[in-house]
Design an enzyme around this catalytic site. Structure first.
Site, PDB file in Angstrom:
ATOM      1  N   LYS A 226      -0.023  -5.154   2.852  1.00 38.85           N
ATOM      2  CA  LYS A 226      -1.171  -5.968   2.983  1.00 38.85           C
ATOM      3  C   LYS A 226      -0.930  -7.248   2.325  1.00 38.85           C
ATOM      4  CE  LYS A 226      -4.025  -2.150   4.307  1.00 38.85           C
ATOM      5  NZ  LYS A 226      -4.961  -0.871   3.640  1.00 38.85           N
TER       6      LYS A 226
ATOM      7  N   GLN B 176      -8.931   0.779  -1.159  1.00 40.99           N
ATOM      8  CA  GLN B 176      -7.673   1.501  -0.429  1.00 40.99           C
ATOM      9  C   GLN B 176      -8.061   3.051  -0.543  1.00 40.99           C
ATOM     10  OE1 GLN B 176      -5.119   0.274   1.312  1.00 40.99           O
ATOM     11  NE2 GLN B 176      -4.674   2.398   1.811  1.00 40.99           N
TER      12      GLN B 176
ATOM     13  N   ASP C  90     -12.626  -3.999   5.651  1.00 40.38           N
ATOM     14  CA  ASP C  90     -12.370  -3.051   6.388  1.00 40.38           C
ATOM     15  C   ASP C  90     -13.213  -2.623   7.464  1.00 40.38           C
ATOM     16  OD1 ASP C  90      -9.598  -1.892   6.237  1.00 40.38           O
ATOM     17  OD2 ASP C  90     -10.117  -0.472   4.757  1.00 40.38           O
TER      18      ASP C  90
END
Ligand SMILES: NC(=O)c1ccc[n+]([C@@H]2O[C@H](COP(=O)([O-])OP(=O)(O)OC[C@H]3O[C@@H](n4cnc5c(N)ncnc54)[C@H](OP(=O)(O)O)[C@@H]3O)[C@@H](O)[C@H]2O)c1
Length: 286
Positions: A55, A99, A122
């Site tokens: 990422k 995460q 997200d």
């Protein structure tokens, strides 16, 4: 193998990234700063380390500044909360990502709730999942958004089609079903309690497999001409002491029956990262 029927997520992700790079370059003179994405990682899960590195590299390629923070596995909920608050208030940060998975002592749901919904890169905050349910604009979950972007890029219109989503997680299956519904598909969601899964899948014009079981969708379950989207990422032995990645779909045999199919790797994985960047740029431009 006739590769013209492969939905090439890797190539499409590159196209999306170059579009984002142009959008950022065009906005920079007025904004005086690049977009910023902060990835919070806790502990030393090796797969998470790889994902976060990918990422951050992708951010660098398109011109998004990274504000990563890596906590030890022993970090407390209060420490993570304080970081989230700091990033919520940081004007250089447009997107924040926690995460997952987190170490067992941390409550992911409670921590996700603390993210500013408008920085929720997200798309997993209940406000954004609620916006999706209501069909309102908002940051969308990256993996299902990546699937929709692939369908759009290849002119596959779900409207009126039978779509079967296998898996009902909050990360993939549920938002996927809502997005297909929003695109006017007739949606069925299958899961571990589904009876006669093979019959349910066989009725699908569009199959999305998001289970986490290597190659469980076999050719006998697939209607000829179906569109097959494989979200699964499974590590299996390669027979030589190492490992390889396979999806939830038995690619070689299903390829023969499908009109279109995504590979693993190189399908939805890179699109998920591209959608994370897209969410960050959307939040920046807003
Ligand atoms: N490409 C990407 O970027 C990306 C992103 C996220 C996840 N993934 C991958 O996608 C897969 C799914 O991830 P996830 O987070 O959604 O997993 P998850 O939270 O473990 O959910 C798996 C789902 O599959 C269902 N399931 C399990 N066994 C089944 C069976 N035998 N028949 C039918 N359904 C079954 C479960 O049903 P119940 O609800 O009844 O338990 C559950 O809803 C994993 O391989 C993951 O690595 C890939």
């Amino acid at each position: 193998m006739d590769t013209t029927r492969i939905l090439d997520g890797k190539a499409l992700a590159k196209t999306v990234q170059s579009r984002l790079r142009s959008q950022i370059e065009a906005a920079l003179p007025q904004r005086n700063r690049p977009p910023g994405l902060a990835v919070i990682r806790v502990g030393d899960d090796p797969a998470s380390a790889v994902y976060v590195r990918n990422k951050e590299r992708a951010c660098e390629r398109v011109g998004i500044a990274s504000f990563g923070q890596h906590f030890p596995a022993t970090a407390t909920a209060a420490e993570i909360s304080a970081k989230i608050q700091e990033l919520n208030d940081d004007e250089r940060v447009d997107g924040i990502l926690l995460q997952l998975p987190l170490p067992a002592h941390l409550d992911a749901v409670a921590l996700l709730l603390q993210l500013d919904p408008d920085k929720d890169a997200d798309g997993l905050h209940p406000i954004n999942l609620g916006r999706l349910t209501r069909g309102e604009a908002g940051l969308r979950s990256c993996t299902p958004a990546g699937v929709m972007e692939v369908l759009k890029a290849y002119n596959i219109d779900p409207s009126g089609k039978n779509a079967v989503v296998v898996g009902r997680s909050i990360l993939v299956g549920k938002p996927m079903a809502l997005m297909l519904l929003e695109a006017n598909a007739t949606v069925t969601v299958a899961h571990s309690r589904t009876q006669n899964l093979a019959d349910v899948v066989a009725a699908a014009d569009i199959i999305v497999a998001a289970v986490g079981r290597p190659e469980m969708i076999t050719a006998d379950m697939v209607k000829p001409g179906a569109v097959v989207i494989d979200v699964g990422i499974n590590r299996v032995g390669d027979g030589a002491g190492g490992y390889k990645l396979v999806g939830d779909v038995a690619f070689e045999e299903v390829f023969e029956k499908a009109a279109w199919i995504t590979p693993v790797p190189g399908g939805i994985g890179p699109m998920t990262v591209a959608m994370l960047l897209k969410n960050t740029v959307e939040a920046y431009l807003r």
